[in-house]
Design an enzyme around this catalytic site. Structure first.
Site, PDB file in Angstrom:
ATOM      1  CE1 TYR A   1      20.568  26.380  41.930  1.00  0.00           C
ATOM      2  CE2 TYR A   1      21.201  24.758  43.582  1.00  0.00           C
ATOM      3  CZ  TYR A   1      20.900  25.078  42.270  1.00  0.00           C
ATOM      4  OH  TYR A   1      20.928  24.111  41.305  1.00  0.00           O
ATOM      5  CB  SER A   2      18.728  31.569  48.024  1.00  0.00           C
ATOM      6  OG  SER A   2      17.739  31.644  47.024  1.00  0.00           O
ATOM      7  N   GLY A   3      22.088  31.290  48.752  1.00  0.00           N
ATOM      8  CA  GLY A   3      23.188  31.726  49.592  1.00  0.00           C
ATOM      9  C   GLY A   3      23.869  32.954  49.015  1.00  0.00           C
TER      10      GLY A   3
ATOM     11  CE  LYS B   1      17.089  35.574  47.128  1.00  0.00           C
ATOM     12  NZ  LYS B   1      17.313  34.240  46.535  1.00  0.00           N
TER      13      LYS B   1
END
Length: 386
Positions: free
Chosen positions: A71-73, A75
């Site tokens: 997921y936002s990892g 980014k």
């Protein structure tokens, strides 16, 4: 490195002295109800922790090479791509986005700068045009919508987490400056040189290795559409986790697409190695990804705010999240990295030259999720005493 096995609950290896980290990771399964997970740490270029356990999917044990959506990892992986282009002089922090992406200037956005985009201050935290789950993998459509969208008139839009839009914005800039998509750029400039088992856009040949995400049935995932249109555009357009049944994030379409804000897929081992490289000034095993001065500039605090929609303290440098008062990235004051929806946490501690990553497949709606906090606290204690 020595082998680790706790009655079959977890497997892997740890360096001498790091056994307490394995014991704490094992408690995630025996005491904290974890389903499937992996944790890895690389210290001063040496892998010191490499653990996994539980089930990757129903009736499928988590294996040494299991991949998982972070997921936002994602980014945090995207951050190095932006920094590479900045280091090469192809992007300027203080230049307007429209310098590289002319269409973006529409509807009052001519003065939005690169530094606004990379620190969640662009005023475009969500897309206002109604979307479906099928739209999320279509980055070209979403880039066009963002280019045409007017700047928000809601003051909260300028200090709120750009959960998915930061990925589409950065991806659009990278493609227009370099010619390559975000996923290809990351593969060729970062993952390939560092030999990382990590992708933003997974090849079909690796699909069989991906674990299955699930929602914790003890967490409250009900989500009535909020009245505030900015809030609704970020988290309910579309509702990203609409059911306890199979998630769109488990589909081949999502795995293959280059969702820069949330679609990365990796092993914990790979992400820990990546962050060790970043924490050591951009070099690992003789491979230099970035110059130390670029990393230093890239970790400079660029925005700090309390998100009004998810009630969370946030601080950002150049796409990377940096430490706040809740110490999400462990006890190190200089920690940086990025967490992912549901509980994954990935980051680096420059003061000790350490990179770490915890990936899992059961998502929890719990800001005090203890699965990573205990493991990172133990890892920090071991390193401090080494």
């Amino acid at each position: 490195m020595q082998d680790v096995s706790y009655d079959g609950t977890i497997k892997g290896t740890v360096a001498k002295g790091f056994e307490p980290v394995a014991a704490e990771f094992e408690r995630n399964f025996t005491q904290r109800r974890d389903v499937g997970a992996a944790f890895a740490a690389v210290h001063k270029g040496r892998k010191v922790v490499d653990l996994w356990g539980g089930m990757a999917a129903p009736d499928v044990p988590w294996k040494e090479d299991t991949l998982q959506v972070i997921y936002s990892g994602t980014k945090g992986l995207m951050a190095s791509c932006m920094l590479i282009l900045i280091e090469r002089g192809l992007i300027d922090f203080d230049a307007p986005v429209a310098k590289y992406w002319p269409e973006f200037a529409a509807n009052g956005k001519a003065d939005v700068l690169i530094r606004h985009v990379v620190s969640h201050r662009a005023g475009l935290p969500g897309i206002l045009t109604p979307l479906t789950l099928d739209d999320i993998p279509n980055y070209e459509k979403l880039e066009k919508l963002l280019a045409a969208q007017a700047l928000s008139t809601d003051p909260d839009a300028y200090h709120s987490y750009h959960a998915l839009t930061i990925g589409w914005l950065c991806g659009a800039i990278i493609r227009r400056v370099d010619g390559r998509t975000l996923g290809r750029f990351f593969a060729e400039e970062v993952a390939g040189p560092l030999k990382l088992d990590a992708w933003i856009g997974l090849p079909e040949s690796e699909e069989h290795r991906v674990g299955k995400m699930e929602l914790d049935p003890d967490s409250d995932w009900s989500d009535d559409p909020p009245e505030n249109p900015t809030h609704r555009s970020i988290w309910n357009n579309p509702l990203l986790f609409p059911t306890y049944e199979d998630l769109a994030w488990n589909s081949r379409a999502y795995h293959a697409s280059e969702i820069g804000g949330a679609g990365g897929i990796a092993t914990a081992r790979a992400v820990a190695r990546y962050y060790c490289c970043m924490a050591r000034g951009g070099e690992l095993d003789g491979v230099r990804i970035l110059k130390p001065e670029t990393i230093a500039a890239g970790l400079k605090l660029r925005s700090k705010f309390h998100d009004p929609f998810i009630d969370e303290a946030m601080a950002y440098s150049t796409v990377f999240a940096v430490q706040t008062e809740d110490f999400r990235f462990g006890p190190a004051p200089d920690a940086f990295g990025h967490a992912g929806a549901g509980g994954s946490v990935h980051g680096g501690w420059p003061s000790t030259g350490t990179g770490f990553s915890y990936v899992m497949n059961q998502m929890r709606m719990d800001p005090e999720d203890l699965r990573t906090r205990h493991v990172l606290t133990t890892l920090h204690k071991v390193i401090a005493g080494a």
